[in-house]
Design an enzyme around this catalytic site. Structure first.
Site, mmCIF file in Angstrom:
data_model
loop_
_atom_site.group_PDB
_atom_site.id
_atom_site.type_symbol
_atom_site.label_atom_id
_atom_site.label_comp_id
_atom_site.label_asym_id
_atom_site.label_seq_id
_atom_site.Cartn_x
_atom_site.Cartn_y
_atom_site.Cartn_z
ATOM 1 N N GLU A 42 2.742 0.671 3.388
ATOM 2 C CA GLU A 42 2.198 -0.329 4.322
ATOM 3 C C GLU A 42 2.352 -1.710 3.700
ATOM 4 O O GLU A 42 2.002 -1.892 2.529
ATOM 5 C CB GLU A 42 0.697 -0.073 4.566
ATOM 6 C CG GLU A 42 0.390 0.762 5.781
ATOM 7 C CD GLU A 42 -1.116 0.875 6.040
ATOM 8 O OE1 GLU A 42 -1.562 0.413 7.088
ATOM 9 O OE2 GLU A 42 -1.833 1.433 5.191
ATOM 10 N N HIS A 65 0.817 -1.217 0.000
ATOM 11 C CA HIS A 65 0.000 0.000 0.000
ATOM 12 C C HIS A 65 0.857 1.275 0.000
ATOM 13 O O HIS A 65 1.396 1.667 1.039
ATOM 14 C CB HIS A 65 -0.931 -0.032 1.226
ATOM 15 C CG HIS A 65 -1.914 1.084 1.269
ATOM 16 N ND1 HIS A 65 -2.405 1.609 2.435
ATOM 17 C CD2 HIS A 65 -2.505 1.801 0.272
ATOM 18 C CE1 HIS A 65 -3.250 2.576 2.164
ATOM 19 N NE2 HIS A 65 -3.330 2.712 0.861
HETATM 20 C C1 LIG Z 1 -6.078 6.878 0.482
HETATM 21 C C2 LIG Z 1 -4.972 5.968 0.781
HETATM 22 O O1 LIG Z 1 -5.128 4.738 0.566
HETATM 23 C C3 LIG Z 1 -3.703 6.354 1.418
HETATM 24 C C4 LIG Z 1 -3.196 7.744 1.139
HETATM 25 O O2 LIG Z 1 -2.429 7.960 0.226
HETATM 26 S S1 LIG Z 1 -3.792 8.933 2.111
HETATM 27 C C5 LIG Z 1 -3.079 10.411 1.492
HETATM 28 C C6 LIG Z 1 -1.681 10.588 2.016
HETATM 29 N N1 LIG Z 1 -1.158 11.835 1.513
HETATM 30 C C7 LIG Z 1 -1.265 12.974 2.208
HETATM 31 O O3 LIG Z 1 -1.759 13.001 3.332
HETATM 32 C C8 LIG Z 1 -0.746 14.174 1.489
HETATM 33 C C9 LIG Z 1 -0.930 15.429 2.292
HETATM 34 N N2 LIG Z 1 -0.361 16.581 1.550
HETATM 35 C C10 LIG Z 1 0.961 16.822 1.515
HETATM 36 O O4 LIG Z 1 1.772 16.143 2.143
HETATM 37 C C11 LIG Z 1 1.384 18.004 0.689
HETATM 38 O O5 LIG Z 1 0.298 18.864 0.527
HETATM 39 C C12 LIG Z 1 1.959 17.591 -0.721
HETATM 40 C C13 LIG Z 1 3.251 16.809 -0.533
HETATM 41 C C14 LIG Z 1 0.969 16.758 -1.527
HETATM 42 C C15 LIG Z 1 2.212 18.831 -1.544
HETATM 43 O O6 LIG Z 1 3.058 19.658 -0.803
HETATM 44 P P1 LIG Z 1 3.149 21.243 -1.056
HETATM 45 O O7 LIG Z 1 4.271 21.723 -0.233
HETATM 46 O O8 LIG Z 1 1.815 21.855 -0.903
HETATM 47 O O9 LIG Z 1 3.376 21.352 -2.583
HETATM 48 P P2 LIG Z 1 4.686 21.341 -3.445
HETATM 49 O O10 LIG Z 1 5.664 22.382 -2.969
HETATM 50 O O11 LIG Z 1 4.188 21.451 -4.842
HETATM 51 O O12 LIG Z 1 5.269 19.882 -3.231
HETATM 52 C C16 LIG Z 1 6.168 19.506 -2.182
HETATM 53 C C17 LIG Z 1 7.287 18.710 -2.789
HETATM 54 O O13 LIG Z 1 6.760 17.517 -3.378
HETATM 55 C C18 LIG Z 1 7.097 17.458 -4.781
HETATM 56 N N3 LIG Z 1 5.964 16.816 -5.463
HETATM 57 C C19 LIG Z 1 4.636 17.026 -5.242
HETATM 58 N N4 LIG Z 1 3.918 16.186 -6.008
HETATM 59 C C20 LIG Z 1 4.808 15.441 -6.712
HETATM 60 C C21 LIG Z 1 4.690 14.398 -7.664
HETATM 61 N N5 LIG Z 1 3.491 13.913 -8.030
HETATM 62 N N6 LIG Z 1 5.827 13.863 -8.198
HETATM 63 C C22 LIG Z 1 7.034 14.310 -7.842
HETATM 64 N N7 LIG Z 1 7.220 15.284 -6.923
HETATM 65 C C23 LIG Z 1 6.120 15.847 -6.383
HETATM 66 C C24 LIG Z 1 7.331 18.882 -5.166
HETATM 67 O O14 LIG Z 1 8.167 18.976 -6.278
HETATM 68 C C25 LIG Z 1 7.968 19.465 -3.921
HETATM 69 O O15 LIG Z 1 9.352 19.118 -3.899
HETATM 70 P P3 LIG Z 1 10.445 19.989 -3.048
HETATM 71 O O16 LIG Z 1 10.164 19.697 -1.606
HETATM 72 O O17 LIG Z 1 11.732 19.439 -3.508
HETATM 73 O O18 LIG Z 1 10.203 21.412 -3.400
HETATM 74 N N1 LIG Z 2 -6.089 7.831 -4.408
HETATM 75 C C1 LIG Z 2 -5.307 7.598 -3.381
HETATM 76 O O1 LIG Z 2 -4.930 8.528 -2.659
HETATM 77 C C2 LIG Z 2 -4.884 6.203 -3.065
HETATM 78 C C3 LIG Z 2 -5.454 5.123 -3.696
HETATM 79 N N2 LIG Z 2 -5.025 3.855 -3.399
HETATM 80 C C4 LIG Z 2 -5.602 2.695 -4.064
HETATM 81 O O2 LIG Z 2 -4.995 2.569 -5.337
HETATM 82 C C5 LIG Z 2 -5.939 2.026 -6.275
HETATM 83 C C6 LIG Z 2 -6.082 2.977 -7.444
HETATM 84 O O3 LIG Z 2 -6.543 4.228 -6.962
HETATM 85 P P1 LIG Z 2 -6.367 5.565 -7.831
HETATM 86 O O4 LIG Z 2 -5.132 5.480 -8.643
HETATM 87 O O5 LIG Z 2 -6.572 6.691 -6.912
HETATM 88 O O6 LIG Z 2 -7.648 5.435 -8.781
HETATM 89 P P2 LIG Z 2 -7.920 6.123 -10.189
HETATM 90 O O7 LIG Z 2 -9.374 6.208 -10.334
HETATM 91 O O8 LIG Z 2 -7.083 7.356 -10.333
HETATM 92 O O9 LIG Z 2 -7.293 5.058 -11.220
HETATM 93 C C7 LIG Z 2 -7.767 3.763 -11.366
HETATM 94 C C8 LIG Z 2 -7.352 3.322 -12.766
HETATM 95 O O10 LIG Z 2 -7.623 1.925 -12.895
HETATM 96 C C9 LIG Z 2 -8.197 1.744 -14.173
HETATM 97 N N3 LIG Z 2 -8.911 0.482 -14.241
HETATM 98 C C10 LIG Z 2 -10.196 0.195 -13.881
HETATM 99 N N4 LIG Z 2 -10.459 -1.087 -14.145
HETATM 100 C C11 LIG Z 2 -9.322 -1.628 -14.680
HETATM 101 C C12 LIG Z 2 -8.975 -2.905 -15.190
HETATM 102 N N5 LIG Z 2 -9.852 -3.905 -15.201
HETATM 103 N N6 LIG Z 2 -7.717 -3.095 -15.672
HETATM 104 C C13 LIG Z 2 -6.819 -2.103 -15.683
HETATM 105 N N7 LIG Z 2 -7.097 -0.856 -15.236
HETATM 106 C C14 LIG Z 2 -8.334 -0.632 -14.742
HETATM 107 C C15 LIG Z 2 -9.105 2.956 -14.327
HETATM 108 O O11 LIG Z 2 -9.507 3.114 -15.658
HETATM 109 P P3 LIG Z 2 -10.894 3.941 -15.950
HETATM 110 O O12 LIG Z 2 -10.661 5.324 -15.459
HETATM 111 O O13 LIG Z 2 -11.026 3.811 -17.438
HETATM 112 O O14 LIG Z 2 -11.966 3.217 -15.161
HETATM 113 C C16 LIG Z 2 -8.134 4.053 -13.861
HETATM 114 O O15 LIG Z 2 -7.257 4.459 -14.893
HETATM 115 C C17 LIG Z 2 -7.244 1.797 -5.488
HETATM 116 O O16 LIG Z 2 -7.248 0.473 -5.017
HETATM 117 C C18 LIG Z 2 -7.108 2.792 -4.333
HETATM 118 O O17 LIG Z 2 -7.838 2.436 -3.213
HETATM 119 C C19 LIG Z 2 -4.001 3.614 -2.514
HETATM 120 C C20 LIG Z 2 -3.377 4.669 -1.892
HETATM 121 C C21 LIG Z 2 -3.789 6.048 -2.091
#
Ligand SMILES: CC(=O)CC(=O)SCCNC(=O)CCNC(=O)[C@H](O)C(C)(C)COP(=O)(O)OP(=O)(O)OC[C@H]1O[C@@H](n2cnc3c(N)ncnc32)[C@H](O)[C@@H]1OP(=O)(O)O
Ligand SMILES: NC(=O)C1=CN([C@@H]2O[C@H](COP(=O)(O)OP(=O)(O)OC[C@H]3O[C@@H](n4cnc5c(N)ncnc54)[C@H](OP(=O)(O)O)[C@@H]3O)[C@@H](O)[C@H]2O)C=CC1
Length: 291
Positions: free
Chosen positions: A152, A140
């Protein structure tokens, strides 16, 4: 077995970030998606994110070129069967993930490790539908993958020690840090984070605060880098709702009831940044709160 090649399924925001960090770390990466458009967008985004790292001296221009050269895309899922490690990062829906594994399994080399980047779904249940539950794990990554330090690692009931050790080594090679979690709904990060986001949506729903006041309260009051509603938009509201449903169903406790307003936004197709509108409207120059 040394892992050299990696297959990534799903070219959404997580799939492109995962492909990015593996290519930079020296792995050969094959990225697949059902949509050619998603693959093209992912390649373009990876190119721009690598360029951002070059401009901030995080990597050299040569590193960027080498990473792009190691990255290939395909719409044919079976081609991933020859890779050493597969990471599924498709939409957070169990039926979608199961169908992918069912299609892929007949093409896999016997030694390939199979993983899912799922945010919440049972690893044991996903693994049980494959031919290799002992070589199956939850892997994860956090969003945005190139920036976030944590991965994770979730073992299913049957995962063997060799698989766990191999993935732990991969995390170290990526320069990230692993945290082990048991296989319970939403693991560690989302078990804690998602109820907070859901509570922020209830706070909005009940009129305790507006989108802006809730987000600034949490940013300025608790030093979170993003407010909970901004973060929900960043993650994707469909993913947030899917995780709350897994918590609610899996733990059978009403404290995980998804907020009806979150459901409404998802039903409207307002999924956050990825669709241009969520708790904020991103279609103009600056995000505008929707409430
Ligand atoms: C849902 C799930 O299953 C699990 C999850 O992921 S939960 C979500 C977890 N993530 C979070 O909680 C993110 C919370 N947000 C943050 O930490 C910050 O807002 C952020 C890192 C996204 C952006 O930070 P910021 O300071 O506002 O923006 P920004 O200055 O543009 O970016 C910080 C750094 O990251 C880099 N960066 C941001 N996005 C990037 C990307 N996609 N690729 C490469 N570098 C990136 C920037 O270049 C910048 O680098 P420097 O420190 O060298 O300058
Ligand atoms: N968003 C987040 O912050 C996080 C997400 N995750 C997990 O990662 C996974 C992806 O999330 P995320 O990237 O945000 O989702 P998105 O919606 O951005 O992307 C999912 C992608 O999977 C594609 N897809 C759907 N069905 C298939 C298939 N059968 N074969 C191949 N590709 C397929 C979708 O295509 P289409 O758009 O055409 O349906 C889309 O391009 C989920 O399991 C999510 O829970 C984990 C950590 C953080």
């Amino acid at each position: 077995m040394a892992i050299q090649s990696v297959g990534v399924i799903g070219a959404g925001q997580m799939g492109n970030g995962i492909a990015h960090v593996f290519a930079v770390a020296g792995y050969d990466v094959l990225l697949t998606d059902i949509s050619r458009e998603a693959l093209d967008k992912a390649l373009d985004l990876i190119d721009r994110n690598l360029e951002r790292q070059v401009s901030r001296d995080k990597i050299s221009a040569e590193d960027k070129a080498a990473a792009m050269a190691r990255l290939k895309t395909t719409q044919t899922l079976s081609e991933l069967g020859q890779t050493d490690l597969v990471i599924e990062a498709a939409t957070e829906r169990e039926t979608v993930k199961q169908a992918i594994f069912e299609d892929l399994v007949p093409h896999l080399k016997p030694e390939t490790i199979l993983t899912s980047n799922t945010s919440s779904i049972s690893i044991t249940r996903l693994a049980s539908r494959t031919d290799r539950p002992e070589k199956f794990m939850g892997f994860h990554f956090m969003n945005p993958v190139p920036v976030m330090q944590l991965v994770e690692l979730i073992r299913g009931i049957a995962t063997d020690d060799a698989t766990y050790r191999a993935l732990h080594e991969v995390v170290e090679k990526l320069g990230k840090t692993a945290a082990s979690a048991e296989d319970f709904p939403a693991f560690i990060v989302n078990r804690i984070l998602m109820p907070m986001i859901n509570e922020a949506v209830y706070t909005l729903y009940e009129g305790v605060g507006s989108v802006s006041s809730i987000d600034s309260a949490m940013k300025l009051g608790t030093n979170h880098p993003m407010g909970p509603l901004e973060l929900a938009d960043f993650i994707g509201l469909d993913t947030c709702l899917a995780i709350m449903n897994v918590l609610h169903d899996g733990l059978a406790d009403t404290k995980y009831r998804p907020c009806p307003l979150l459901t409404k936004y998802v039903e409207a197709g307002w999924l956050g940044r990825k669709t241009g509108r969520g708790f904020y409207d991103y279609r103009g120059d600056e995000p505008v709160p929707t409430r």
